[in-house]
Design a protein around this motif. Structure first.
Motif, PDB file in Angstrom:
ATOM      1  N   THR A 167       2.958  -2.248   0.818  1.00 22.45           N
ATOM      2  CA  THR A 167       4.264  -2.388   0.188  1.00 22.45           C
ATOM      3  C   THR A 167       4.167  -1.989  -1.282  1.00 22.45           C
ATOM      4  N   GLN A 168       5.311  -1.748  -1.879  1.00 13.34           N
ATOM      5  CA  GLN A 168       5.331  -1.374  -3.284  1.00 13.34           C
ATOM      6  C   GLN A 168       4.923  -2.541  -4.191  1.00 13.34           C
ATOM      7  N   TRP A 169       4.866  -3.758  -3.607  1.00 17.55           N
ATOM      8  CA  TRP A 169       4.480  -4.932  -4.396  1.00 17.55           C
ATOM      9  C   TRP A 169       2.979  -5.160  -4.386  1.00 17.55           C
ATOM     10  N   ASP A 170       2.216  -4.349  -3.638  1.00 21.91           N
ATOM     11  CA  ASP A 170       0.757  -4.468  -3.644  1.00 21.91           C
ATOM     12  C   ASP A 170       0.233  -3.885  -4.957  1.00 21.91           C
ATOM     13  N   ILE A 171      -0.331  -4.720  -5.797  1.00 25.91           N
ATOM     14  CA  ILE A 171      -0.757  -4.281  -7.122  1.00 25.91           C
ATOM     15  C   ILE A 171      -1.943  -3.319  -7.033  1.00 25.91           C
ATOM     16  N   ASP A 172      -2.819  -3.534  -6.059  1.00 22.51           N
ATOM     17  CA  ASP A 172      -3.903  -2.582  -5.781  1.00 22.51           C
ATOM     18  C   ASP A 172      -3.751  -2.176  -4.315  1.00 22.51           C
ATOM     19  N   PHE A 173      -3.089  -1.055  -4.088  1.00 22.01           N
ATOM     20  CA  PHE A 173      -2.686  -0.647  -2.746  1.00 22.01           C
ATOM     21  C   PHE A 173      -3.884  -0.472  -1.820  1.00 22.01           C
ATOM     22  N   ALA A 174      -4.928   0.236  -2.285  1.00 23.59           N
ATOM     23  CA  ALA A 174      -6.100   0.518  -1.442  1.00 23.59           C
ATOM     24  C   ALA A 174      -6.867  -0.755  -1.111  1.00 23.59           C
ATOM     25  N   THR A 175      -7.035  -1.635  -2.089  1.00 23.56           N
ATOM     26  CA  THR A 175      -7.727  -2.897  -1.838  1.00 23.56           C
ATOM     27  C   THR A 175      -6.939  -3.759  -0.858  1.00 23.56           C
ATOM     28  N   GLY A 176      -5.614  -3.700  -0.970  1.00 23.61           N
ATOM     29  CA  GLY A 176      -4.766  -4.437  -0.038  1.00 23.61           C
ATOM     30  C   GLY A 176      -4.996  -4.004   1.401  1.00 23.61           C
ATOM     31  N   ILE A 177      -5.175  -2.705   1.615  1.00 28.81           N
ATOM     32  CA  ILE A 177      -5.445  -2.186   2.963  1.00 28.81           C
ATOM     33  C   ILE A 177      -6.785  -2.718   3.479  1.00 28.81           C
ATOM     34  N   ASP A 178      -7.818  -2.627   2.652  1.00 27.76           N
ATOM     35  CA  ASP A 178      -9.144  -3.095   3.059  1.00 27.76           C
ATOM     36  C   ASP A 178      -9.111  -4.587   3.402  1.00 27.76           C
ATOM     37  N   THR A 179      -8.452  -5.370   2.557  1.00 29.16           N
ATOM     38  CA  THR A 179      -8.367  -6.813   2.798  1.00 29.16           C
ATOM     39  C   THR A 179      -7.624  -7.109   4.080  1.00 29.16           C
TER      40      THR A 179
END
Length: 243
Positions: A172-184
């Protein structure tokens, strides 16, 4: 989520508050309906500092909605929002997070004398295990509530829709670190699937409780079956054998 532990009433996040009175801001009414008052809340665990999670801490007049509560937040989350220049460059919308900064700092400043910072991975209240889940925000936590052999894991904002379960490489656009959000998200989904973890989230369809399954290597959301009890008055005619 409200967790009752002995004489402690532990509230997890406070919702949007008065910022969206049309679609949100109903937490106090829900607590009252469940038999709790704002004054009876002893502790509030902040999972992360987005408005829909801390907006209900202060009233429109700036008063404490929960006047007797003590607050808890991860050190990483606190340090991010109070740093000189919070960095949103790894977001898909780098400018989108900046308007949140004044609100977050206002709330954190207001509760500072009542605030305890913890490290992600710490256990709170002897029954809540915190776990680092960065990406959505740097100090975003998920947590597992344990009661004997029973447990439930609140994944908070790892996914805002079943779509993000089926498509964890989205975000989402609210993910401050988009790539890390995917990994998590991928890591937690796999762990929940392997361990058959009962999970919940405020952003998933009501009641937001269920399990993670996998079909053909694609994760899917399996809601937990629940009953919606309602009362029915039955008048029985024993002679006629009718209801």
């Amino acid at each position: 989520m409200l967790i009752k532990k002995g004489d402690r009433n532990i509230l997890v996040d406070t919702g949007e508050g008065f910022y969206d009175e049309e679609n949100a801001g109903k937490l106090v009414y829900s607590l009252t309906a469940a038999g709790f008052t704002p004054e009876s809340v002893t502790d509030i665990l902040i999972t992360h500092a987005h408005r829909d999670h801390i907006g209900g801490i202060l009233s429109k007049n700036g008063d404490f909605v929960f006047p007797n509560a003590h607050y808890y937040i991860s050190s990483q989350e606190f340090e991010f929002w109070t740093s000189d220049e919070p960095d949103f460059q790894k977001s898909k919308n780098p400018e989108g997070g900046k308007p949140s900064i004044p609100l977050v700092r206002k709330v954190l400043s207001a509760i500072n004398s009542r605030l305890t910072k913890f490290e992600m991975g710490d256990q709170l209240f002897s029954c809540i295990q915190t776990e680092a889940a960065p990406g959505h925000t740097p100090g975003h936590i998920i947590y597992t509530v344990n009661d004997g052999d029973l447990s439930i894991t609140n994944v908070v904002d790892l996914f805002h829709s079943p779509l993000l379960i089926a498509k964890p490489h989205w975000g989402t656009q609210w993910d401050i670190d988009f790539a890390t959000g995917i990994d998590t998200r991928k890591k937690v989904l796999e762990n929940c699937y392997q361990n058959r973890t009962l999970i919940c989230s405020a952003h998933l369809p009501w009641p937001g409780i269920g399990y993670i399954n996998k079909v053909n290597d694609q994760f899917q959301w399996i809601p937990k079956v629940y009953n919606n009890p309602f009362s029915i008055n039955l008048k029985i005619d024993q002679k006629a054998g009718t209801v």
